[in-house]
Enzyme design. Structure first.
Site, PDB file in Angstrom:
ATOM      1  N   TYR A 199       4.458   9.201  -0.287  1.00  0.00           N
ATOM      2  CA  TYR A 199       3.592   8.571   1.089  1.00  0.00           C
ATOM      3  C   TYR A 199       2.123   8.822   0.810  1.00  0.00           C
ATOM      4  CZ  TYR A 199       2.532   7.515   5.726  1.00  0.00           C
ATOM      5  OH  TYR A 199       1.831   7.011   6.750  1.00  0.00           O
ATOM      6  N   LYS A 234      -0.838   6.213   0.799  1.00  0.00           N
ATOM      7  CA  LYS A 234      -1.943   5.893   1.641  1.00  0.00           C
ATOM      8  C   LYS A 234      -3.461   6.122   1.184  1.00  0.00           C
ATOM      9  CE  LYS A 234       0.454   4.541   5.145  1.00  0.00           C
ATOM     10  NZ  LYS A 234       0.110   3.046   5.798  1.00  0.00           N
TER      11      LYS A 234
END
Length: 252
Positions: free
Chosen positions: A153, A157
């Protein structure tokens, strides 16, 4: 003439709050998500309340073919897009990398990176043709500060931030702006999605801390989008008062 904002993942959380914030400011909305019924409820609510035009359509941003065929038609139907808010994104699982689900990894990469790529690549030529527009990408403090059990994750980002910078470089000779919004802990359905619907685990993430609210981020997005032509905000990082970096949070 009213401007039009295109928001992905507009049915809940930051996406919904951003749609409402722009509606209050008098912008027309082009909203997409996978749940068309929820979008249509927003349309029924926002149009009479804010006296704006709301256009909705179902879209899975991970479907490259759908993005390339549906999005251009929608943009042409509303007469162009002035602001794109790439909000669609998610986290899946919170596990050490070596035990993480490959399916979860691929879902995050497909949505947070590839989906954003597909939509941005499709919308940008329309903006270049008019020599105006603003792309606002939802990143995260996770893209700045990696944290335990969130490697993929965090990587997605970080990719959002770097991609935003790259698009800004490639469009430097135009009047197109590119901004990355990087929120910290925000109390939305995000954690419930991460934990595959486990409400107790999701609630524990926000227990003991006054987390940011979706409306806080929406206000900042509108602020970034309404600056004078000469002002381009490259990125904004927003954290809760008791948050220092990523997962460094003081809980009471």
């Amino acid at each position: 003439m009213s401007k039009t904002v295109f928001i992905t993942g507009a049915t809940s959380g930051i996406g919904r709050a951003t749609a409402e914030a722009f509606a209050k400011a008098g912008y027309n909305l082009l909203l997409c998500a996978r749940r068309l019924d929820v979008l249509d409820n927003l349309k029924a609510e926002f149009e009479p309340e804010f006296k704006i035009k709301v256009t909705t359509f179902a879209l899975d941003v991970t479907d490259r073919q759908a993005v390339s065929t549906i999005v251009p038609k929608q943009i042409e139907a509303v007469g162009g897009v002035d602001i794109l808010v790439n909000n669609a994104g998610l986290a899946q699982g919170l596990d050490s990398f070596e035990t993480s689900s490959i399916d979860d990894m691929e879902t995050m990469i497909d949505t947070n990176v590839k989906g954003l790529l597909y939509v941005s690549r499709t919308v940008l030529p329309f903006m270049i043709e008019k020599n105006q527009g603003h792309i606002i990408n939802l990143g995260s403090t996770a893209g700045i500060y990696a944290y335990a059990k969130g490697a993929v994750y965090c990587a997605t980002k970080a990719a959002v931030k770097t991609l935003s910078d790259g698009i800004r470089i490639d469009t430097i000779e135009t009047d197109i702006k590119v901004t990355t919004i990087q929120p910290g802990i925000v109390e939305t359905p995000f954690s419930e999605v991460r934990f595959h619907g486990d409400k107790d685990k999701a609630a524990a993430v926000y227990a003991g801390v006054e987390a940011l609210q979706a409306e806080d981020i929406a206000e900042i997005i509108v602020f970034a989008a309404t600056q004078p032509k000469r002002v381009q905000i490259s990125d904004i990082t927003i954290m809760a008062n008791q948050q220092a970096t990523g997962f460094m949070i003081a809980k009471k």
